[in-house]
Write a protein that holds these residues in place. Structure first.
Motif, PDB file in Angstrom:
ATOM      1  N   GLU A  67      46.503  42.747  52.560  1.00  0.00           N
ATOM      2  CA  GLU A  67      46.266  43.134  51.177  1.00  0.00           C
ATOM      3  C   GLU A  67      46.593  41.997  50.216  1.00  0.00           C
ATOM      4  O   GLU A  67      47.421  41.126  50.499  1.00  0.00           O
ATOM      5  N   MET A  68      45.891  42.006  49.100  1.00  0.00           N
ATOM      6  CA  MET A  68      46.175  41.104  47.996  1.00  0.00           C
ATOM      7  C   MET A  68      46.674  41.943  46.835  1.00  0.00           C
ATOM      8  O   MET A  68      45.992  42.895  46.430  1.00  0.00           O
ATOM      9  N   VAL A  69      47.856  41.608  46.347  1.00  0.00           N
ATOM     10  CA  VAL A  69      48.458  42.361  45.250  1.00  0.00           C
ATOM     11  C   VAL A  69      48.838  41.392  44.134  1.00  0.00           C
ATOM     12  O   VAL A  69      48.869  40.173  44.335  1.00  0.00           O
ATOM     13  N   SER A  70      49.118  41.930  42.967  1.00  0.00           N
ATOM     14  CA  SER A  70      49.616  41.110  41.868  1.00  0.00           C
ATOM     15  C   SER A  70      50.737  41.863  41.159  1.00  0.00           C
ATOM     16  O   SER A  70      51.068  43.002  41.532  1.00  0.00           O
ATOM     17  N   ASP A  71      51.309  41.198  40.150  1.00  0.00           N
ATOM     18  CA  ASP A  71      52.391  41.814  39.367  1.00  0.00           C
ATOM     19  C   ASP A  71      53.506  42.289  40.290  1.00  0.00           C
ATOM     20  O   ASP A  71      53.987  43.418  40.198  1.00  0.00           O
ATOM     21  N   HIS A  72      53.911  41.385  41.214  1.00  0.00           N
ATOM     22  CA  HIS A  72      54.988  41.668  42.167  1.00  0.00           C
ATOM     23  C   HIS A  72      54.720  42.934  42.987  1.00  0.00           C
ATOM     24  O   HIS A  72      55.634  43.716  43.269  1.00  0.00           O
ATOM     25  N   GLY A  73      53.471  43.142  43.350  1.00  0.00           N
ATOM     26  CA  GLY A  73      53.129  44.273  44.214  1.00  0.00           C
ATOM     27  C   GLY A  73      52.764  45.547  43.489  1.00  0.00           C
ATOM     28  O   GLY A  73      52.401  46.542  44.121  1.00  0.00           O
ATOM     29  N   ARG A  74      52.823  45.542  42.188  1.00  0.00           N
ATOM     30  CA  ARG A  74      52.536  46.774  41.439  1.00  0.00           C
ATOM     31  C   ARG A  74      51.033  47.046  41.322  1.00  0.00           C
ATOM     32  O   ARG A  74      50.628  48.190  41.068  1.00  0.00           O
ATOM     33  N   ARG A  75      50.209  46.018  41.498  1.00  0.00           N
ATOM     34  CA  ARG A  75      48.764  46.178  41.318  1.00  0.00           C
ATOM     35  C   ARG A  75      48.046  45.734  42.592  1.00  0.00           C
ATOM     36  O   ARG A  75      48.175  44.594  43.035  1.00  0.00           O
ATOM     37  N   LEU A  76      47.311  46.652  43.199  1.00  0.00           N
ATOM     38  CA  LEU A  76      46.562  46.343  44.412  1.00  0.00           C
ATOM     39  C   LEU A  76      45.193  45.789  44.016  1.00  0.00           C
ATOM     40  O   LEU A  76      44.415  46.454  43.333  1.00  0.00           O
ATOM     41  N   LEU A  77      44.906  44.573  44.466  1.00  0.00           N
ATOM     42  CA  LEU A  77      43.632  43.923  44.142  1.00  0.00           C
ATOM     43  C   LEU A  77      42.596  44.106  45.237  1.00  0.00           C
ATOM     44  O   LEU A  77      41.397  44.194  44.958  1.00  0.00           O
ATOM     45  N   TRP A  78      43.059  44.163  46.482  1.00  0.00           N
ATOM     46  CA  TRP A  78      42.141  44.253  47.628  1.00  0.00           C
ATOM     47  C   TRP A  78      42.958  44.583  48.866  1.00  0.00           C
ATOM     48  O   TRP A  78      44.127  44.188  48.981  1.00  0.00           O
ATOM     49  N   SER A  79      42.354  45.325  49.807  1.00  0.00           N
ATOM     50  CA  SER A  79      43.036  45.581  51.076  1.00  0.00           C
ATOM     51  C   SER A  79      42.012  45.842  52.171  1.00  0.00           C
ATOM     52  O   SER A  79      40.863  46.228  51.898  1.00  0.00           O
ATOM     53  N   GLU A  80      42.420  45.619  53.413  1.00  0.00           N
ATOM     54  CA  GLU A  80      41.545  45.808  54.567  1.00  0.00           C
ATOM     55  C   GLU A  80      42.424  46.088  55.784  1.00  0.00           C
ATOM     56  O   GLU A  80      43.416  45.394  56.029  1.00  0.00           O
ATOM     57  N   LEU A  95      37.798  38.914  40.826  1.00  0.00           N
ATOM     58  CA  LEU A  95      38.806  39.278  39.836  1.00  0.00           C
ATOM     59  C   LEU A  95      38.208  39.139  38.442  1.00  0.00           C
ATOM     60  O   LEU A  95      37.610  38.107  38.110  1.00  0.00           O
ATOM     61  N   ASP A  96      38.367  40.163  37.610  1.00  0.00           N
ATOM     62  CA  ASP A  96      37.792  40.121  36.274  1.00  0.00           C
ATOM     63  C   ASP A  96      38.812  39.745  35.208  1.00  0.00           C
ATOM     64  O   ASP A  96      38.505  39.738  34.010  1.00  0.00           O
ATOM     65  N   ARG A  97      40.009  39.420  35.649  1.00  0.00           N
ATOM     66  CA  ARG A  97      41.028  38.989  34.703  1.00  0.00           C
ATOM     67  C   ARG A  97      42.028  38.098  35.442  1.00  0.00           C
ATOM     68  O   ARG A  97      42.061  38.063  36.667  1.00  0.00           O
ATOM     69  N   GLU A  98      42.833  37.380  34.700  1.00  0.00           N
ATOM     70  CA  GLU A  98      43.872  36.564  35.344  1.00  0.00           C
ATOM     71  C   GLU A  98      44.922  37.464  35.974  1.00  0.00           C
ATOM     72  O   GLU A  98      45.334  38.471  35.375  1.00  0.00           O
ATOM     73  N   GLU A  99      45.312  37.126  37.177  1.00  0.00           N
ATOM     74  CA  GLU A  99      46.344  37.894  37.882  1.00  0.00           C
ATOM     75  C   GLU A  99      47.545  36.999  38.123  1.00  0.00           C
ATOM     76  O   GLU A  99      47.430  35.919  38.707  1.00  0.00           O
ATOM     77  N   ARG A 100      48.696  37.439  37.680  1.00  0.00           N
ATOM     78  CA  ARG A 100      49.926  36.679  37.861  1.00  0.00           C
ATOM     79  C   ARG A 100      50.800  37.300  38.950  1.00  0.00           C
ATOM     80  O   ARG A 100      50.704  38.485  39.224  1.00  0.00           O
ATOM     81  N   ASP A 101      51.628  36.457  39.534  1.00  0.00           N
ATOM     82  CA  ASP A 101      52.534  36.903  40.607  1.00  0.00           C
ATOM     83  C   ASP A 101      51.755  37.642  41.688  1.00  0.00           C
ATOM     84  O   ASP A 101      52.161  38.720  42.157  1.00  0.00           O
ATOM     85  N   ALA A 102      50.614  37.059  42.070  1.00  0.00           N
ATOM     86  CA  ALA A 102      49.793  37.630  43.138  1.00  0.00           C
ATOM     87  C   ALA A 102      50.315  37.162  44.487  1.00  0.00           C
ATOM     88  O   ALA A 102      50.921  36.092  44.620  1.00  0.00           O
ATOM     89  N   SER A 103      50.062  37.972  45.508  1.00  0.00           N
ATOM     90  CA  SER A 103      50.535  37.637  46.849  1.00  0.00           C
ATOM     91  C   SER A 103      49.579  38.208  47.887  1.00  0.00           C
ATOM     92  O   SER A 103      49.057  39.325  47.730  1.00  0.00           O
TER      93      SER A 103
END
Length: 374
Positions: free
Chosen positions: A315-328, A342-350
């Motif tokens: 999975e790809m998350v942002s905001d220290h895991g609070r926002r899920l961007l993608w998973s498989e 991504l339609d916006r800048e994502e910070r603290d993504a992992s």
């Protein structure tokens, strides 16, 4: 064996001749493992240091003095390095040096010229490495010989170096005037290595340049995954400089993530020399350090080899895991290519892998590559 599962021998072949890998523990997880023996083989064949000193551009061999001590003549050299201060080193810019030499050695140095590395400030001139090779040709005395090594594969601007490609290297003749008959080039590809950094056994093969077309720097292995060994012979007069006009080439930028083994990842349980992660309970076998992602399209290339019945999600998350961007979901073994928009800048993504169950498993990740979609 490493992540590719190949047999790792103590030698590789250069023009069908077996040559031992370098075993001195300095930079030896990189292409140095073959560059150093290739260089020593070249120097000995040229009877380097007997009589007049040869020129080394980039203070590389100083890290392998124990090898030079086996042949005292090899220590008879002039070392030119713009930034590295050490006894006997000339801190002169290669492009301003005007000596003439019958023999020149330059190992993995010209790709940094004009780039942001080792004290150099990025000039914006992506063809500065080619000008450096032309300068080396000009520094040769009539009939002189030089050996130059560079990372080779897909044309990449890594910020701190330019990885050469075939089209880029052809500019050496087509634009910068080095006679075609002056250059003989051989190519080597890294196939596997033990997944540790202290003098790891590796597997390199000599290959055709076409086999390196898609080879990337830092992926799947640390540093160069392919190199070109350029042998220059002075066959004519010095070459006059040309007008500095950039060529219409497309440079791939450095990937955001190039490997789970060497990129900035946190791996709580670590991995063994074959690149296997233990995974025995719910949790994260690995996750990346925070990334800042600009809006746009990204490509994620993956390859997993899973033993056991573990259930995983990448999975790809942002905001220290609070926002899920993608998973498989990931199961078994296989390769995949995913596109993440991504339609916006994502910070603290992992980018992270999560295990859902407690099944005892082992997993390899031969490829984990995340980059902007070109």
């Amino acid at each position: 064996m490493g992540i590719a599962g190949l047999e790792l021998l103590d030698y590789f072949l250069v023009d069908r001749e077996p040559v031992a890998y370098n075993q001195l523990p300095y930079g030896n997880c990189s292409e140095r493992t073959i560059e150093i023996p290739i260089a020593l083989r070249f120097l000995k064949a040229q009877k380097a240091g007997i009589g007049e000193p040869y020129l080394e551009i980039g203070n590389v061999l100083a890290n392998y003095e124990a090898l030079l001590e086996q042949d005292a003549a090899l220590a008879n050299r002039i070392v030119l390095d713009k930034f590295e201060e050490a006894p006997g080193v000339l801190n002169v810019d290669l492009m301003e040096y005007d000596g003439k030499h019958s023999l020149i050695l330059c190992l993995s140095t010209v790709e940094h010229v004009g780039q942001h590395a080792y004290g150099e400030q990025k000039s914006g001139d992506r063809e500065a490495p080619l000008r450096a090779i032309r300068q080396i040709y000009n520094l040769l005395a009539p009939g002189g010989t030089a050996l130059v090594t560079v990372p080779f594969g897909k044309l990449m601007d890594m910020g701190w170096l330019i990885q050469f490609s075939d089209a880029y290297l052809q500019l050496l003749t087509d634009k910068y005037g080095v006679p075609r008959e002056a250059a003989t080039i051989s190519y080597f590809r890294k196939q596997d290595m033990d997944m540790h950094l202290q003098t790891p056994p590796q597997c390199w093969i000599q290959c055709e340049k076409g086999e390196l077309t898609e080879t990337m720097f830092d992926s799947p292995f640390m540093f160069a995954n392919g190199i070109a060994v350029i042998r220059l012979r002075k066959v004519g007069p010095d070459i006059a400089p040309e007008l500095p006009e950039a060529s219409p080439l497309v440079y791939m930028p450095a990937p955001l993530i190039s490997s789970v083994y060497f990129s900035p990842f946190i791996r709580p349980a670590g991995f063994d020399k074959d690149g296997c992660f233990p995974a025995n309970r719910p949790g994260y076998p690995f996750y990346s350090h925070p990334l800042t992602l600009a809006p746009g399209s990204y490509v994620l290339k993956t390859s997993f080899d899973i033993e056991g019945s573990g259930e995983f999600t990448l999975e790809m998350v942002s905001d220290h895991g609070r926002r899920l961007l993608w998973s498989e979901r990931v199961a078994g073994s296989g390769e995949a290519v995913h596109r993440i928009v991504l339609d916006r800048e994502e910070r603290d993504a992992s980018l992270r892998l999560y295990q859902h169950n407690s099944a005892r498993s082992r997993l390899k990740v031969p490829c984990l590559l995340f980059m902007r979609d070109s």
